[in-house]
Design a protein around this motif. Structure first.
Motif, short mmCIF file in Angstrom:
data_model
loop_
_atom_site.label_atom_id
_atom_site.label_comp_id
_atom_site.label_asym_id
_atom_site.label_seq_id
_atom_site.Cartn_x
_atom_site.Cartn_y
_atom_site.Cartn_z
N GLN A 1 26.57 9.71 -25.27
CA GLN A 1 26.15 10.71 -26.19
C GLN A 1 26.89 12.12 -25.87
OE1 GLN A 1 24.64 9.48 -28.67
NE2 GLN A 1 24.54 7.50 -27.55
N THR A 2 27.54 12.40 -24.66
CA THR A 2 28.35 13.58 -24.42
C THR A 2 29.72 13.60 -25.33
OG1 THR A 2 29.48 12.80 -22.32
CG2 THR A 2 27.07 13.68 -22.25
N LYS A 3 30.25 14.74 -25.32
CA LYS A 3 31.42 14.92 -26.05
C LYS A 3 32.50 14.21 -25.13
CE LYS A 3 33.46 18.89 -25.68
NZ LYS A 3 33.85 20.43 -25.95
N GLU A 4 32.24 14.04 -23.71
CA GLU A 4 33.34 13.53 -22.77
C GLU A 4 33.17 12.13 -22.94
OE1 GLU A 4 31.47 15.94 -22.05
OE2 GLU A 4 32.76 17.64 -21.97
N GLY A 5 31.74 11.52 -23.03
CA GLY A 5 31.65 10.09 -23.03
C GLY A 5 32.42 9.49 -24.57
N LYS A 6 32.22 10.10 -25.49
CA LYS A 6 32.74 9.72 -26.71
C LYS A 6 34.30 9.82 -26.84
CE LYS A 6 28.97 11.23 -29.55
NZ LYS A 6 28.28 12.26 -30.40
N LYS A 7 35.10 10.99 -26.12
CA LYS A 7 36.55 11.05 -25.74
C LYS A 7 37.02 9.70 -24.78
CE LYS A 7 40.30 13.10 -25.57
NZ LYS A 7 41.55 13.21 -26.81
N ALA A 8 36.09 9.49 -24.05
CA ALA A 8 36.42 8.29 -23.12
C ALA A 8 36.51 7.12 -23.92
CB ALA A 8 35.65 8.02 -21.90
N GLN A 9 35.64 6.80 -25.03
CA GLN A 9 35.61 5.66 -25.62
C GLN A 9 36.73 5.65 -26.49
OE1 GLN A 9 33.47 3.01 -25.18
NE2 GLN A 9 34.95 2.09 -26.78
N GLU A 10 37.31 6.90 -27.22
CA GLU A 10 38.53 7.08 -27.94
C GLU A 10 39.64 6.59 -27.23
OE1 GLU A 10 38.66 10.91 -29.71
OE2 GLU A 10 36.69 10.60 -30.60
N LEU A 11 39.77 7.10 -25.89
CA LEU A 11 40.92 6.72 -25.21
C LEU A 11 40.94 5.19 -24.77
CD1 LEU A 11 40.61 10.01 -22.68
CD2 LEU A 11 42.47 9.63 -24.48
N ILE A 12 39.89 4.70 -24.69
CA ILE A 12 39.77 3.27 -24.19
C ILE A 12 40.19 2.47 -25.42
CG2 ILE A 12 38.19 1.31 -24.28
CD1 ILE A 12 36.28 3.13 -22.53
N ALA B 1 37.59 3.42 -14.97
CA ALA B 1 37.02 5.02 -14.80
C ALA B 1 36.37 5.20 -16.40
CB ALA B 1 38.13 6.04 -14.20
N LEU B 2 37.31 4.88 -17.40
CA LEU B 2 36.99 5.71 -18.68
C LEU B 2 35.74 4.70 -19.07
CD1 LEU B 2 40.20 6.09 -20.36
CD2 LEU B 2 38.93 7.77 -19.60
N GLU B 3 35.68 3.51 -19.07
CA GLU B 3 34.52 2.49 -19.01
C GLU B 3 33.40 2.92 -18.68
OE1 GLU B 3 35.97 -1.34 -18.43
OE2 GLU B 3 37.00 -1.61 -20.52
N GLN B 4 33.60 3.43 -17.29
CA GLN B 4 32.32 3.87 -16.58
C GLN B 4 31.75 5.20 -17.13
OE1 GLN B 4 30.89 1.73 -14.29
NE2 GLN B 4 29.16 3.30 -14.58
N LEU B 5 32.68 6.08 -17.33
CA LEU B 5 32.25 7.30 -18.12
C LEU B 5 31.58 7.14 -19.65
CD1 LEU B 5 31.92 10.45 -18.42
CD2 LEU B 5 34.62 10.32 -19.24
N ALA B 6 32.17 6.30 -20.28
CA ALA B 6 31.66 5.87 -21.82
C ALA B 6 30.13 5.33 -21.33
CB ALA B 6 32.68 4.99 -22.49
N LEU B 7 30.06 4.58 -20.40
CA LEU B 7 28.88 3.88 -20.24
C LEU B 7 27.79 4.64 -19.74
CD1 LEU B 7 27.61 1.01 -20.47
CD2 LEU B 7 28.14 0.66 -17.95
N ASP B 8 28.16 5.49 -18.66
CA ASP B 8 27.08 6.40 -18.46
C ASP B 8 26.79 7.63 -18.96
OD1 ASP B 8 27.07 4.91 -15.99
OD2 ASP B 8 28.57 6.20 -14.57
N HIS B 9 27.58 8.19 -19.87
CA HIS B 9 27.39 9.32 -20.84
C HIS B 9 27.93 9.10 -22.27
CE1 HIS B 9 26.65 11.57 -16.89
NE2 HIS B 9 27.76 11.01 -16.39
#
Length: 819
Positions: free
Chosen positions: A685-696, A675-683
């Motif tokens: 440039q957003t703050k949430e997408g970058k947060k997802a990448q940090e969590l990954i 789910a995090l990877e999909q979020l980071a992939l879809d968004h």
């Protein structure tokens, strides 16, 4: 005499060699005001024991040798009157080596110990030059002006240093007007044409900085009049400087074309074509001839500029052109190339990087749209259309293969024609003539059998060639060898038997499974929708956004949940363009065709978007509060529902991140990561997408699924596990309070308790802070004995680390098996 004629003489030669070496190694940035004095760039971590330039190191050694071996300091007096010159050489060598504190020591030593020295003024000048390098600009400026005012007899070479240093300080302080006069004085006094031309060119640049183009052109003209005496760089850039200052317009195109053509055709300018083409491109860009500007920026790059900054300007301007044309994918490639030629520590690099990152989503979805369009176009073709389409493609492949095949055969023929081996021609004195070589073998042209064999082989390879010049490359065969033709045909036939030349190879790859086709169609719809939103929201390209949304609505297979948001975005985009007719059309379309939708409600009552309890921000706040309270039942479904409802809003990534967290809490590591990877992939440039990448990135430490031994672990938990159907969360909270009261009575106040969600089947009540597995089991028995816990409650002891693994990877069943 030895100090003067040997040590100082050779030391000063080393200084001159070092200065010339620095000039060659330090490229100039003609896009900025040139530096008056060139210095080597300092490495990030320099060693004071290793000189930046070997010549300056050699000069310092010479100066040190002169001082150590030839000083005659006796009775408080120095009898060798060249030692002060050695100290000056020492300070200058250190100055150019950019070790300014030791350089100051050398100059101060002359001022303090040789007050009557002939070079004391020169030492003071170099001391202030050193202060300037140490950023004591005001002190250095005041001292240099004091030297000018208090000394009437200053040598011309010292005046050059004073005036040039004053100008350098004023330029550093951005007082360009005040720098012009001292720099002109320095350029008039200096003897070498290198500095004379350079400083005159800088004077012209300073006049440009203060907006005086006429004076700037006059100084550029003075540089040009030096002709070939200084390096040609200054002359060429002066010509370009005059051209820019004249500010030619579109009506001057004939003159401009002639002017640049003359410069281009001049053989002496061949090393400056990169700058010439760049200036030509700048002119065309200024008059809005973007196609010609692109052409000349490309020509500048093909000259492979040595200046990284010039390359960065070429790439950056091309990127900006394509960005303005909304060719974002192409612009992204040019921004990438720009950044490879820029210093990463600069502010410009960071700004370009941010702009480039904003293009990632566009490039990603444009690629998806292009690929899925191609596939679905092929799906919609009938068999005859597919065959025609791929026959054209394979015919083109065959033509390319034939061309390559012919070239290979030609190279093979050249490789097979070797020069005759004429070993020992005319070298054997015992042969009695020239009929044998050193090995006793008869020479080629006297052996009839070899001549006949050679002719036959030549004819087989080349056929009957016409007797003409350049026969190997251009000669025509009168007749062709039938065997060779047949061989070539066979070879070509074998090549074209390859599946890549068969249209059916590609036709067979076209998907036919309806489920797969629907998946591709859904991917295309989502890509077009995202492109429309990005163009409208991020780049304010409403026309591009409208094009994508209209195309989306025209698809035969469009994801139903995207139709209404696409229409609403069309309404917003047309409103941005102030197209009232289309605004009203899409407003009525939504109200009439989707009367019960939230969008219709917003259009009828715009305040509802802000005041409604179901506004995106309020819904998110409610869901997140539930997550914090671990009220997870039905939360995942709620997140998914509202995610679909708010597809068009900026809140969408927030809902996706919350859904990923709920997913991880309920289903464990693998689903959470996906789910995090999909979020980071879809968004991305957003703050949430970058947060997802940090969590990954942080998940790398949680990949371990193997339980650890209890040995040497000192933090344990007692876990009571209950089925959700039998014990809802409200009852678990009561059980927690019951155990807490019992622990207080038993004087175990330090034990902490919590209720943890596990999954849809089980939930936990935990006791934290226990020290050993045996002690944890003893605590469970103690609670049963004192009727704090019921005997039928299932429990297990577990270490803190193993509990993290159990929760993260949802491995309760496996853990219970090993207990």
């Amino acid at each position: 005499m030895t100090t003067y004629y040997n040590i100082l003489y050779h030391g000063n030669i080393e200084i001159e060699k070092g200065i010339q070496d620095v000039k060659q190694q330090t490229p100039d940035n003609y896009f900025d005001v040139l530096s008056i004095e060139r210095m080597l760039p300092l490495p990030p971590e320099r060693s004071d024991t290793v000189p930046l330039n070997q010549y300056f190191g050699n000069a310092e050694l010479k100066a040190t040798k002169g001082i150590q071996k030839h000083s005659m300091f006796m009775g408080g007096r120095e009898y060798n009157f060249q030692v002060d010159e050695a100290y000056l050489l020492l300070g200058i060598a250190r100055y150019y080596d950019q070790r300014y504190i030791p350089a100051k020591d050398a100059f101060n030593f002359i001022i303090n110990h040789y007050p009557d020295s002939e070079i004391i003024t020169r030492a003071e000048i170099w001391l202030q030059k050193t202060n300037m390098r140490l950023n004591y600009d005001e002190i250095a400026l005041a001292k240099l002006q004091e030297i000018l005012s208090t000394n009437s007899l200053i040598l011309p070479e010292d005046l050059v240093e004073i005036y040039s240093s004053i100008a350098a300080i004023q330029i550093k302080l951005e007082n360009y007007d005040a720098a012009i006069e001292p720099l002109q004085l320095a350029s008039n006094l200096v003897e070498t044409y290198d500095e004379k031309a350079r400083w005159t060119y800088i004077t012209a640049q300073l006049y440009n900085q203060i907006g005086n183009k006429d004076s700037a052109n006059a100084n550029f003209k003075r540089v040009i009049d030096f002709k070939r005496k200084p390096p040609r760089d200054y002359m060429m850039h002066s010509l370009m400087g005059i051209f820019k200052n004249k500010d030619f317009q579109a009506q001057d195109s004939t003159y401009v074309q002639t002017y640049f053509q003359e410069l281009d055709e001049n053989w002496e300018n061949r090393d400056y074509l990169d700058y010439l083409f760049f200036e030509f491109a700048e002119h065309y860009l200024k008059i809005d001839s973007t196609n010609l500007a692109i052409r000349y920026y490309d020509k500048s790059l093909r000259e492979q500029p040595e200046s990284m900054y010039l390359r960065s300007r070429d790439y950056l301007n091309l990127a900006e052109i394509y960005f303005d044309k909304a060719s974002y994918k192409t612009a992204g490639f040019y921004y990438d190339s720009t950044m490879t030629n820029l210093d990463q520590s600069t502010r410009e690099f960071r700004l370009i990087k941010k702009k480039r990152e904003n293009l990632d989503e566009v490039i990603k979805y444009e690629d998806i749209a292009t690929e899925t369009d191609s596939i679905l176009d092929l799906v919609e073709m009938n068999d005859a259309q597919r065959l025609v389409f791929f026959e054209k493609y394979t015919d083109r492949l065959k033509e390319e293969a034939k061309s390559l095949f012919a070239q290979q055969k030609r190279e093979e023929r050249f490789a097979n024609v070797a020069a005759p081996q004429i070993g020992g021609f005319g070298t054997n004195a015992n042969s009695g003539g020239m009929k044998t070589n050193a090995g006793g073998e008869e020479f080629y042209f006297y052996n009839k059998a070899k001549i006949s064999s050679g002719k036959s082989k030549f004819k087989k390879v080349w056929g009957d060639i016409e007797l003409a010049d350049n026969w190997r490359l251009e000669g025509k065969k009168a007749t062709n060898n039938g065997d060779e033709q047949e061989t070539n045909k066979d070879d070509e036939g074998e090549i074209f038997n390859d599946p890549q030349f068969d249209p059916q190879t590609y036709i067979a790859e076209i998907p036919s499974d309806e489920q797969l086709i629907d998946s591709i169609a859904g991917e295309r719809s989502y890509a077009y929708f995202q492109l429309g939103v990005i163009y409208k929201e991020k780049f304010k390209e409403n026309e591009l956004a409208i094009e994508r949304f209209i195309r989306l609505l025209e698809f035969k297979k469009t994801d139903e949940k995207l139709i209404l948001p696409a229409k609403y975005n069309l309404y917003l985009a047309y409103r941005n363009l102030e197209n009232e007719a289309q605004v009203n059309y899409w407003k009525q379309n939504i109200i009439n065709e989707h009367p019960d939708s939230r969008y219709a409600e917003i259009l009828l009552n715009p305040r509802s978007l802000r005041d409604d309890e179901n506004s995106p921000s309020r819904v998110y706040a409610r869901l997140y509060k539930k997550f914090q309270k671990q009220e997870l039942n039905g939360l995942l479904e709620a997140c998914q529902y509202w995610e679909n409802q708010f597809t068009t809003t900026p809140m969408l990534p927030k809902f996706k991140l919350l859904k990923a967290q709920v997913t991880g809490r309920m289903f464990g590591f693998a689903d959470y990561k996906e789910a995090l990877e999909q979020l980071a992939l879809d968004h991305p440039q957003t703050k949430e997408g970058k947060k997802a990448q940090e969590l990954i990135n942080d998940l790398s430490s949680m990949r371990n699924t193997k339980f650890k031994l209890d040995t040497n672990q000192d933090k344990f938990k007692l876990v009571y596990y209950f089925k959700n159907d039998d014990y809802p969360l409200e009852e678990l909270e009561q059980i927690k309070l019951q155990i807490k009261e019992g622990l207080q009575k038993l004087a175990y106040d330090q034990v902490q308790l919590s209720v943890d969600i596990y999954n849809n089947t089980y939930n936990f009540v935990l006791l934290h802070g226990l020290k050993s597995k045996l002690g944890t089991e003893g605590m469970a028995e103690l609670l049963v004995e004192n009727e704090v816990a019921l005997k039928e409650w299932d429990y297990f002891p577990i270490s803190k680390e193993n509990y993290s693994i159990l929760q993260m990877h949802k491995r309760l069943d496996e853990y219970l098996k090993i207990q």
